[in-house]
Design a protein around this motif. Structure first.
Motif, mmCIF file in Angstrom:
data_model
loop_
_atom_site.group_PDB
_atom_site.id
_atom_site.type_symbol
_atom_site.label_atom_id
_atom_site.label_comp_id
_atom_site.label_asym_id
_atom_site.label_seq_id
_atom_site.Cartn_x
_atom_site.Cartn_y
_atom_site.Cartn_z
ATOM 1 N N GLN A 147 0.834 -1.201 0.000
ATOM 2 C CA GLN A 147 0.000 0.000 0.000
ATOM 3 C C GLN A 147 0.870 1.252 0.000
ATOM 4 O O GLN A 147 1.910 1.296 0.673
ATOM 5 C CB GLN A 147 -0.921 -0.033 1.224
ATOM 6 C CG GLN A 147 -1.841 -1.249 1.187
ATOM 7 C CD GLN A 147 -2.697 -1.396 2.419
ATOM 8 O OE1 GLN A 147 -3.193 -0.418 2.968
ATOM 9 N NE2 GLN A 147 -2.881 -2.628 2.874
ATOM 10 N N PRO A 148 0.475 2.266 -0.755
ATOM 11 C CA PRO A 148 1.283 3.482 -0.866
ATOM 12 C C PRO A 148 1.609 4.080 0.491
ATOM 13 O O PRO A 148 0.769 4.107 1.395
ATOM 14 C CB PRO A 148 0.382 4.428 -1.678
ATOM 15 C CG PRO A 148 -0.546 3.534 -2.433
ATOM 16 C CD PRO A 148 -0.773 2.352 -1.546
ATOM 17 N N VAL A 196 1.154 10.675 12.749
ATOM 18 C CA VAL A 196 1.313 11.526 11.569
ATOM 19 C C VAL A 196 0.431 12.763 11.696
ATOM 20 O O VAL A 196 -0.791 12.645 11.884
ATOM 21 C CB VAL A 196 0.951 10.752 10.282
ATOM 22 C CG1 VAL A 196 0.957 11.696 9.076
ATOM 23 C CG2 VAL A 196 1.928 9.607 10.066
ATOM 24 N N ASP A 197 1.024 13.945 11.625
ATOM 25 C CA ASP A 197 0.286 15.199 11.494
ATOM 26 C C ASP A 197 0.089 15.421 10.001
ATOM 27 O O ASP A 197 1.058 15.703 9.283
ATOM 28 C CB ASP A 197 1.088 16.335 12.109
ATOM 29 C CG ASP A 197 0.413 17.690 11.980
ATOM 30 O OD1 ASP A 197 -0.305 17.909 10.976
ATOM 31 O OD2 ASP A 197 0.602 18.544 12.855
ATOM 32 N N PRO A 198 -1.131 15.264 9.475
ATOM 33 C CA PRO A 198 -1.325 15.278 8.020
ATOM 34 C C PRO A 198 -0.762 16.513 7.334
ATOM 35 O O PRO A 198 -0.052 16.397 6.327
ATOM 36 C CB PRO A 198 -2.846 15.188 7.873
ATOM 37 C CG PRO A 198 -3.296 14.479 9.106
ATOM 38 C CD PRO A 198 -2.383 14.951 10.187
ATOM 39 N N TYR A 208 6.293 14.510 -3.309
ATOM 40 C CA TYR A 208 5.305 13.484 -2.986
ATOM 41 C C TYR A 208 4.071 14.051 -2.290
ATOM 42 O O TYR A 208 3.141 13.303 -1.967
ATOM 43 C CB TYR A 208 5.938 12.412 -2.087
ATOM 44 C CG TYR A 208 7.095 11.698 -2.724
ATOM 45 C CD1 TYR A 208 6.894 10.714 -3.681
ATOM 46 C CD2 TYR A 208 8.410 12.016 -2.375
ATOM 47 C CE1 TYR A 208 7.966 10.049 -4.270
ATOM 48 C CE2 TYR A 208 9.491 11.363 -2.958
ATOM 49 C CZ TYR A 208 9.255 10.379 -3.905
ATOM 50 O OH TYR A 208 10.317 9.727 -4.483
ATOM 51 N N GLY A 209 4.057 15.366 -2.026
ATOM 52 C CA GLY A 209 2.986 15.983 -1.268
ATOM 53 C C GLY A 209 1.588 15.732 -1.810
ATOM 54 O O GLY A 209 0.696 15.316 -1.046
ATOM 55 N N PRO A 210 1.326 15.977 -3.084
ATOM 56 C CA PRO A 210 -0.042 15.743 -3.586
ATOM 57 C C PRO A 210 -0.491 14.295 -3.425
ATOM 58 O O PRO A 210 -1.640 14.036 -3.053
ATOM 59 C CB PRO A 210 0.069 16.147 -5.062
ATOM 60 C CG PRO A 210 1.198 17.128 -5.098
ATOM 61 C CD PRO A 210 2.184 16.630 -4.088
ATOM 62 N N ALA A 211 0.389 13.363 -3.715
ATOM 63 C CA ALA A 211 0.026 11.948 -3.572
ATOM 64 C C ALA A 211 -0.223 11.601 -2.107
ATOM 65 O O ALA A 211 -1.165 10.870 -1.782
ATOM 66 C CB ALA A 211 1.120 11.060 -4.146
ATOM 67 N N LEU A 212 0.603 12.130 -1.202
ATOM 68 C CA LEU A 212 0.428 11.840 0.221
ATOM 69 C C LEU A 212 -0.879 12.436 0.729
ATOM 70 O O LEU A 212 -1.599 11.790 1.502
ATOM 71 C CB LEU A 212 1.608 12.386 1.023
ATOM 72 C CG LEU A 212 1.527 12.161 2.534
ATOM 73 C CD1 LEU A 212 1.411 10.680 2.884
ATOM 74 C CD2 LEU A 212 2.736 12.785 3.240
ATOM 75 N N GLY A 277 -5.111 4.367 -7.577
ATOM 76 C CA GLY A 277 -6.279 5.235 -7.463
ATOM 77 C C GLY A 277 -6.384 5.928 -6.137
ATOM 78 O O GLY A 277 -7.124 6.930 -6.014
ATOM 79 N N TRP A 278 -5.662 5.461 -5.131
ATOM 80 C CA TRP A 278 -5.687 6.122 -3.826
ATOM 81 C C TRP A 278 -4.884 7.435 -3.824
ATOM 82 O O TRP A 278 -4.954 8.189 -2.864
ATOM 83 C CB TRP A 278 -5.094 5.218 -2.758
ATOM 84 C CG TRP A 278 -5.788 3.907 -2.585
ATOM 85 C CD1 TRP A 278 -6.930 3.466 -3.207
ATOM 86 C CD2 TRP A 278 -5.380 2.849 -1.714
ATOM 87 N NE1 TRP A 278 -7.254 2.201 -2.788
ATOM 88 C CE2 TRP A 278 -6.322 1.796 -1.865
ATOM 89 C CE3 TRP A 278 -4.326 2.683 -0.831
ATOM 90 C CZ2 TRP A 278 -6.230 0.598 -1.161
ATOM 91 C CZ3 TRP A 278 -4.224 1.497 -0.132
ATOM 92 C CH2 TRP A 278 -5.161 0.468 -0.288
ATOM 93 N N LEU A 279 -4.101 7.644 -4.860
ATOM 94 C CA LEU A 279 -3.166 8.784 -4.875
ATOM 95 C C LEU A 279 -3.640 9.913 -5.784
ATOM 96 O O LEU A 279 -2.882 10.841 -6.061
ATOM 97 C CB LEU A 279 -1.783 8.297 -5.334
ATOM 98 C CG LEU A 279 -1.200 7.130 -4.523
ATOM 99 C CD1 LEU A 279 0.164 6.743 -5.055
ATOM 100 C CD2 LEU A 279 -1.134 7.466 -3.032
ATOM 101 N N ARG A 280 -4.878 9.854 -6.215
ATOM 102 C CA ARG A 280 -5.392 10.883 -7.101
ATOM 103 C C ARG A 280 -6.602 11.568 -6.472
ATOM 104 O O ARG A 280 -7.318 10.976 -5.678
ATOM 105 C CB ARG A 280 -5.824 10.267 -8.448
ATOM 106 C CG ARG A 280 -4.664 9.653 -9.210
ATOM 107 C CD ARG A 280 -5.054 9.331 -10.647
ATOM 108 N NE ARG A 280 -6.004 8.221 -10.713
ATOM 109 C CZ ARG A 280 -5.644 6.929 -10.872
ATOM 110 N NH1 ARG A 280 -4.360 6.620 -10.978
ATOM 111 N NH2 ARG A 280 -6.544 5.977 -10.934
#
Length: 280
Positions: A147-148, A196-198, A208-212, A277-280
């Motif tokens: 998983q990403p 994790v503080d989102p 990697y910010g947008p994907a995260l 698809g989880w990263l879009r």
């Protein structure tokens, strides 16, 4: 005969706490272990409420410390004369990607989630062999599907799954049954303990910010509808008491559907299309 004895790791909160109480309800003498017994108040309160306090004893066991593992297992056998089952439940979550973390951070996840399981299992095997007992390990759907942003966590869980799948037929020759139990999303403190503080994580993630951000938003939604720790633990306790437990068990229909994607995906395209698809 005296009650059968089970040792459960990671019982201060969540699934582990519920497994300990559920096993005691099922009539097992339950040795509930945790790294810091000072955190046992919630477990003791739950045991009192369930009327099983006399069947639960709390002991210190840090899965990454082989000395405490060996001492705990030896003392359990010395006290009760037997060890009939072990539930490897202790674990730690982790969110990150390799370019932005150290190998030491990855290694720390492996130490708890993989080598910790090995330490406990190795110490217990002679006693489980004597009892013709069973070994249950709580893994994750992340032990089958990468998983990403869970590279280290999934790597550890994949390793546990491979180890236990390989051990199962060998252990069976000496009378030990081996099962992995795979939860999906569970509403427990495990996720909160990832720490994790989102917004801070996204800001620090650079390219990697947008994907995260997309991943964290998707994950928050998944855990909003997560299985309860008690429901997941009930599957583990059912496996503990099943006369012929399966080698692999999922804790919910959602977990079974998710795992099924991987088991039917010979070329890997189905899994990667799903998780991308989880990263879009």
């Amino acid at each position: 005969m005296s009650a059968p004895t089970v040792l459960v790791t990671g019982t201060s909160t969540g699934i582990g706490l519920e497994i300990a109480v559920g096993a005691a309800r099922a009539g097992w003498r339950t040795v509930a272990t945790m790294r810091d017994p000072g955190r046992a108040d919630r477990l003791r309160a739950a045991a009192d409420a369930a009327g099983v306090a006399d069947l639960i004893e709390v002991r210190r066991l840090d899965v990454v410390d082989q000395a405490t593992v060996a001492a705990c297992v030896a003392d359990v056998v010395a006290t009760h004369g037997r060890l009939d089952a072990v539930v490897n439940n202790a674990g730690v979550g982790h969110v990150g990607t390799l370019e932005q973390e150290t190998v030491g951070e990855v290694r720390a996840v492996m130490e708890v989630n993989f080598f910790g399981v090995l330490h406990v299992t190795r110490a217990a095997l002679p006693h489980l062999r004597a009892a013709q007992g069973r070994l249950i390990t709580v893994t994750s759907v992340g032990g089958l599907i990468g998983q990403p942003f869970n590279e280290a966590y999934c790597a550890a869980k994949f390793a546990v799954e491979g180890f236990m799948e390989s051990l199962a037929p060998v252990a069976a020759t000496v009378g030990i049954s081996v099962t992995v139990v795979e939860p999906g999303a569970v509403a427990s403190e495990f996720v909160a303990n990832v720490g994790v503080d989102p917004e801070a994580a996204v800001s620090a993630a650079g390219a990697y910010g947008p994907a995260l951000r997309a991943y964290l938003q998707r994950t928050a939604g998944a855990f909003a509808a997560a299985q309860s720790p008690a429901d997941a633990a009930a599957v583990v306790v059912g496996t503990l008491t099943d006369p012929e437990p399966a080698p692999r068990v999922q804790t919910s229909p959602a977990a079974r559907r998710f795992v099924g994607v991987k088991l039917a995906d010979l070329d890997g395209l189905g899994v990667t299309a799903l998780t991308a698809g989880w990263l879009r």
